[in-house]
Design a protein around this motif. Structure first.
Motif, short mmCIF file in Angstrom:
data_model
loop_
_atom_site.label_atom_id
_atom_site.label_comp_id
_atom_site.label_asym_id
_atom_site.label_seq_id
_atom_site.Cartn_x
_atom_site.Cartn_y
_atom_site.Cartn_z
N VAL A 114 -43.39 12.94 2.88
CA VAL A 114 -43.57 11.50 2.93
C VAL A 114 -43.70 10.94 1.51
O VAL A 114 -43.13 9.89 1.18
CB VAL A 114 -44.79 11.12 3.78
CG1 VAL A 114 -45.05 9.61 3.75
CG2 VAL A 114 -44.59 11.58 5.23
N ALA A 115 -44.43 11.63 0.66
CA ALA A 115 -44.60 11.18 -0.73
C ALA A 115 -43.26 11.18 -1.46
O ALA A 115 -42.97 10.25 -2.24
CB ALA A 115 -45.59 12.09 -1.45
N PRO A 124 -50.96 4.41 0.77
CA PRO A 124 -51.79 4.39 1.99
C PRO A 124 -51.17 3.60 3.14
O PRO A 124 -51.35 3.97 4.31
CB PRO A 124 -53.10 3.75 1.50
CG PRO A 124 -53.17 4.10 0.05
CD PRO A 124 -51.75 4.02 -0.43
N VAL A 125 -50.44 2.54 2.83
CA VAL A 125 -49.78 1.77 3.89
C VAL A 125 -48.64 2.58 4.50
O VAL A 125 -48.45 2.61 5.72
CB VAL A 125 -49.26 0.42 3.36
CG1 VAL A 125 -48.59 -0.38 4.48
CG2 VAL A 125 -50.38 -0.40 2.74
N VAL A 126 -47.88 3.26 3.65
CA VAL A 126 -46.80 4.11 4.14
C VAL A 126 -47.36 5.20 5.06
O VAL A 126 -46.83 5.46 6.15
CB VAL A 126 -46.03 4.75 2.96
CG1 VAL A 126 -44.98 5.74 3.46
CG2 VAL A 126 -45.37 3.67 2.10
N VAL A 127 -48.45 5.82 4.62
CA VAL A 127 -49.07 6.89 5.42
C VAL A 127 -49.54 6.35 6.77
O VAL A 127 -49.31 6.97 7.82
CB VAL A 127 -50.24 7.53 4.65
CG1 VAL A 127 -51.05 8.45 5.55
CG2 VAL A 127 -49.72 8.29 3.44
N GLY A 187 -54.97 10.24 -1.23
CA GLY A 187 -56.04 11.20 -0.99
C GLY A 187 -55.58 12.37 -0.14
O GLY A 187 -56.34 12.87 0.70
N LEU A 188 -54.34 12.82 -0.36
CA LEU A 188 -53.75 13.85 0.47
C LEU A 188 -53.34 15.07 -0.35
O LEU A 188 -53.03 14.97 -1.54
CB LEU A 188 -52.51 13.31 1.20
CG LEU A 188 -52.75 12.19 2.21
CD1 LEU A 188 -51.43 11.53 2.58
CD2 LEU A 188 -53.45 12.73 3.44
N ARG A 189 -53.31 16.22 0.32
CA ARG A 189 -52.75 17.44 -0.27
C ARG A 189 -51.32 17.59 0.21
O ARG A 189 -50.97 17.18 1.33
CB ARG A 189 -53.56 18.66 0.12
CG ARG A 189 -55.03 18.61 -0.28
CD ARG A 189 -55.74 19.92 0.04
NE ARG A 189 -55.52 20.32 1.43
CZ ARG A 189 -56.21 19.86 2.47
NH1 ARG A 189 -57.17 18.97 2.27
NH2 ARG A 189 -55.95 20.28 3.71
N ALA A 210 -48.64 11.86 -8.06
CA ALA A 210 -49.37 10.59 -8.18
C ALA A 210 -49.43 9.88 -6.84
O ALA A 210 -50.45 9.27 -6.48
CB ALA A 210 -48.70 9.70 -9.23
N MET A 211 -48.36 9.97 -6.07
CA MET A 211 -48.32 9.35 -4.75
C MET A 211 -49.34 10.01 -3.83
O MET A 211 -50.12 9.35 -3.13
CB MET A 211 -46.91 9.46 -4.18
CG MET A 211 -46.55 8.44 -3.13
SD MET A 211 -46.42 6.73 -3.73
CE MET A 211 -44.95 6.81 -4.75
#
Length: 314
Positions: free
Chosen positions: A77-78, A92-95, A55-57, A49-50
């Motif tokens: 990271v997730a 998205p902020v963490v990324v 929008g990442l794989r 879900a994270m």
């Protein structure tokens, strides 16, 4: 199951086994994955879900730190974002913050390893700050808001678990800082008399950004009596150039957060950011003799040192 005191009807927590929850918390303490606080178990569904929210794989790489031979995978990271207690909407902020840490211009290895013990502040700008409820007002640097606490904590867990910034290993901080648990806040753009930080740095107002700053410590500046900009700015300049300032040794940046009353004082007097910065750069100074007497510069003070100025910004 009894409803916790103060719970509104219809908001009761789902059934759970407290003993099992405690066992999971203890289990995740054992591998030394955390920051000393309880971790949220990173289930596969929560991690997926994270990733979806960002929008990442799982196999994507967000960046690297060559000095540490580290590549930062999106899945890692997730996982850390889940363990920190983030909602997927925060990801998205963490990324963005992690990408900032990996940017070559940031030179993560230097502040991340220094004995100075920098806490990395995350300043969030743009519409996402309001949408996620990231606090930029009262107690913005303090506790009480999930978004601030868990976004900052997620980034710190990435540093610890992916970048290997652990005390005694690659984190050589002498004393450290409470900001190393979490340090994330928003700029309160709606009440600011100036353009936001991200616009000043070249982004559009409608864009959302996360700015990373290596902060050695917090230093509160108090002034309830100044009614014009100059006295307040002299006090701010003195705080920026205290005898213990790390800027004496060549670091020439500072993050200055100005509260609402003082910001309005500058606005009413017509002072913009360039004028404030120019004043601070001119007055954030002490004599070479001051620094020598404090042992911050080598040698004994000379008569010439008493009138020779050392500036710490600019």
């Amino acid at each position: 199951m009894a409803t916790p005191p103060g719970t509104r009807p219809g908001t009761e927590p789902p059934p759970h086994d407290p003993a099992a929850a405690a066992e999971w918390i203890e289990y995740y303490y054992r591998p030394d994955w955390g920051d000393g606080l309880p971790l949220v178990p990173p289930t596969r569904a929560a991690v997926e879900a994270m990733l979806a929210a960002g929008g990442l794989r799982a196999e994507e790489t967000l960046g690297e730190v060559p000095e540490r031979a580290v590549q930062v995978g999106a899945e890692k990271v997730a996982i850390n974002a889940v363990m920190a207690g983030c909602l997927p909407a925060y990801f998205p902020v963490v990324v963005a913050a992690v990408r900032g840490l990996c940017h070559p211009d940031f030179h993560y290895h230097n502040p991340g390893t220094s004995t100075g013990g920098s806490a990395f502040a995350i300043v969030v700008n743009g519409p996402i700050a309001l949408r996620l409820g990231i606090n930029g007002g009262d107690n913005a640097f303090g506790s009480g808001v999930r978004a601030n606490a868990t976004i900052g904590r997620a980034v710190r867990l990435v540093m610890m678990n992916v970048f290997r910034s652990r005390p005694g290993l690659l984190d050589k901080a002498t004393l450290g800082s409470p900001g190393k648990y979490s340090f994330c806040f928003a700029e309160w753009e709606a009440d600011s008399p100036w353009e936001p930080l991200h616009v000043e740095r070249g982004f559009r107002p409608e864009q959302s950004t996360a700015t990373i700053f290596a902060s050695n410590s917090l230093l509160g500046v108090y002034n309830q009596h100044a009614s014009t900009p100059e006295p307040l700015l002299l006090e701010l300049a003195d705080a920026l150039c205290n005898l213990a300032s790390p800027n004496v040794r060549g670091f020439n940046q500072a993050l200055l957060a100005i509260g609402g009353d003082h910001a309005r004082l500058f606005r009413d007097a017509g002072w913009d950011k360039p004028r404030i910065k120019a004043f601070l750069m001119a007055h954030a100074r002490r004599t070479v003799a001051d620094f020598k007497r404090a042992g911050r510069l080598d040698g004994e003070p000379t008569p010439a040192d008493e009138t020779a100025w050392r500036r710490v910004i600019g």
